[in-house]
Design an enzyme around this catalytic site. Structure first.
Site, PDB file in Angstrom:
ATOM      1  N   GLY A  69      37.045 -11.932 -39.914  1.00 28.42           N
ATOM      2  CA  GLY A  69      36.676 -10.781 -39.104  1.00 28.42           C
ATOM      3  C   GLY A  69      37.838 -10.143 -38.367  1.00 28.42           C
ATOM      4  O   GLY A  69      37.922  -8.913 -38.271  1.00 28.42           O
ATOM      5  N   SER A 199      32.539 -11.423 -41.629  1.00 31.03           N
ATOM      6  CA  SER A 199      33.233 -12.708 -41.605  1.00 31.03           C
ATOM      7  C   SER A 199      32.298 -13.796 -42.101  1.00 31.03           C
ATOM      8  O   SER A 199      31.189 -13.958 -41.582  1.00 31.03           O
ATOM      9  CB  SER A 199      33.713 -13.030 -40.188  1.00 31.03           C
ATOM     10  OG  SER A 199      34.524 -14.177 -40.179  1.00 31.03           O
ATOM     11  N   CYS A 324      36.051 -16.772 -28.727  1.00 31.44           N
ATOM     12  CA  CYS A 324      37.454 -16.356 -28.772  1.00 31.44           C
ATOM     13  C   CYS A 324      38.080 -16.301 -27.379  1.00 31.44           C
ATOM     14  O   CYS A 324      39.299 -16.328 -27.238  1.00 31.44           O
ATOM     15  CB  CYS A 324      37.579 -14.991 -29.449  1.00 31.44           C
ATOM     16  SG  CYS A 324      37.074 -15.005 -31.172  1.00 31.44           S
TER      17      CYS A 324
END
Length: 377
Positions: A69, A199, A324
């Protein structure tokens, strides 16, 4: 163990892992090689591309494989900017985009491009009227995610697509990483959409594989130069085992979508209703117009990482919003854009469900939740 962190990554299914291993052990040729082993690999690559395109109801020539992604997003944002800079240098992204989009846009700002952020309302939905005000003669790209990764808000893509119908020269990108298999494909892969990012590890495929939808006739400046793979748009030897496994995972993920979606929605509803019963619990996600798999909440006065570890002690795995950014111990960017009080936002944790989860797991989670709430709250 109960795994409720599926928005961060999903486990490869047995069928997907078998496909991966079969290709690793049996297909050793490079798809670009001229000999028979290369021909076999090339056919398998083309078959996987065709399977993905069929599942998405697009042309095989519109699917381009990437490493995931983040690369997909980087390529579209930067590739569009450099390809169209002669026509303008203004980009619009929403204020709740993934760091792969935001950081790419900020990098482009350093290269002389102008970037504006479309605001969201208190519930995390892009304000289309405000986005429209940002459009100018130099605007070349609008990028809005389909499903927000932190609170699950399903963005008003149809309204944005209608708006951009009046501006045919502006490219429209949708980050669909959190959308595929979670909302109907027709609701984000709209006719007006020029680019979309995906993704594999978000739908039970392998890590390190993704793909972009690039509408026929649309051009992107390549980020990677070399041997000319992917029709000259992305040079590097294709990760054939990962691509085959991705195609298998996508097929399985989309099979029986309505039943899977209903199952996930029912699990979320049960948890949501319980959370709303407690005055010292904040619920940042809703039900209507939110993805069925994501539910973000927090215990007042308790930092999110404390709550995460409290559940981990019971082998229940949730996260502090985006994986993330979870190790940075900062408030979620989406909640900040929603103008949530920072002291409250730092309490946020995210449950992200999957069709492989069960109602029994939900009941066990709620039992532990009451214990954790009693201890921490």
């Amino acid at each position: 163990m109960i795994y409720f962190d599926n928005a961060a990554t999903t486990a490869m299914t047995t069928e997907v892992l078998k496909s991966y291993n079969d290709v690793v052990t049996r297909v050793i040729g490079n798809p670009s090689s001229l000999h028979n082993l290369g021909t076999v690999a090339g056919r398998l690559l083309n078959a996987s591309r065709r399977q993905i395109s069929d599942l998405l109801n697009v042309s095989p020539d519109e699917i381009f494989f990437t490493s995931g992604g983040s690369e997909s997003d980087n390529w579209i944002i930067k590739g569009t900017a450099f390809e169209k800079q002669a026509f303008g240098k203004h980009l619009i992204i929403s204020s709740v985009e993934h760091p792969a989009i935001k950081n790419s846009a900020e990098w482009l700002r350093d290269q002389g491009f102008k970037v504006d952020y479309a605001p969201v309302d208190k519930n995390g939905f892009v304000l289309v009227d405000e986005l429209e005000k940002l459009i100018c003669e130099d605007t070349i790209l609008v990028s809005v995610m389909a499903v927000n990764n932190e609170v699950g808000a399903i963005q008003p893509l149809k309204e944005i697509a209608t708006l951009l119908g009046n501006f045919p020269k502006i490219s429209f990108h949708v980050d669909a990483v959190q959308a595929i298999g979670k909302i109907a494909t027709k609701d984000f892969l709209l006719p007006r959409v020029d680019f979309a990012s995906f993704s594999a590890h978000k739908f039970h495929g392998p890590r390190g594989v993704g793909f972009n939808y690039i509408k026929s006739g649309k051009r992107l400046t390549p980020l990677i130069h070399g041997g000319g793979q992917e029709s000259g748009k992305r040079s590097t030897t294709e990760n054939l085992p990962g691509i085959v496994a991705t195609a298998k995972a996508l097929r399985i993920s989309l099979e029986g979508f309505e039943e899977k979606h209903a199952h996930v929605a029912e699990m979320k509803k049960v948890i949501y209703n319980e959370l709303k019963e407690h005055n010292n619990v904040l619920v940042f996600s809703g039900v209507d117009n939110y993805a069925a798999n994501i539910l973000t909440w927090g215990i007042k006065g308790i930092r999110g990482e404390v709550t995460v570890h409290a559940f981990e002690d019971h082998e229940i795995y949730i996260s502090t919003t985006s994986a993330c950014a979870s190790r940075k111990n900062s408030a979620a960017g989406t909640l900040m854009a929603m103008k949530v009080d920072p002291k409250l936002a730092t309490s946020a944790v995210r449950i992200s469900l999957d069709y492989t989860n069960t109602m029994t797991e939900v009941e066990l989670f709620l039992t532990v939740f009451r214990q954790v709430l009693l201890k921490l709250g």
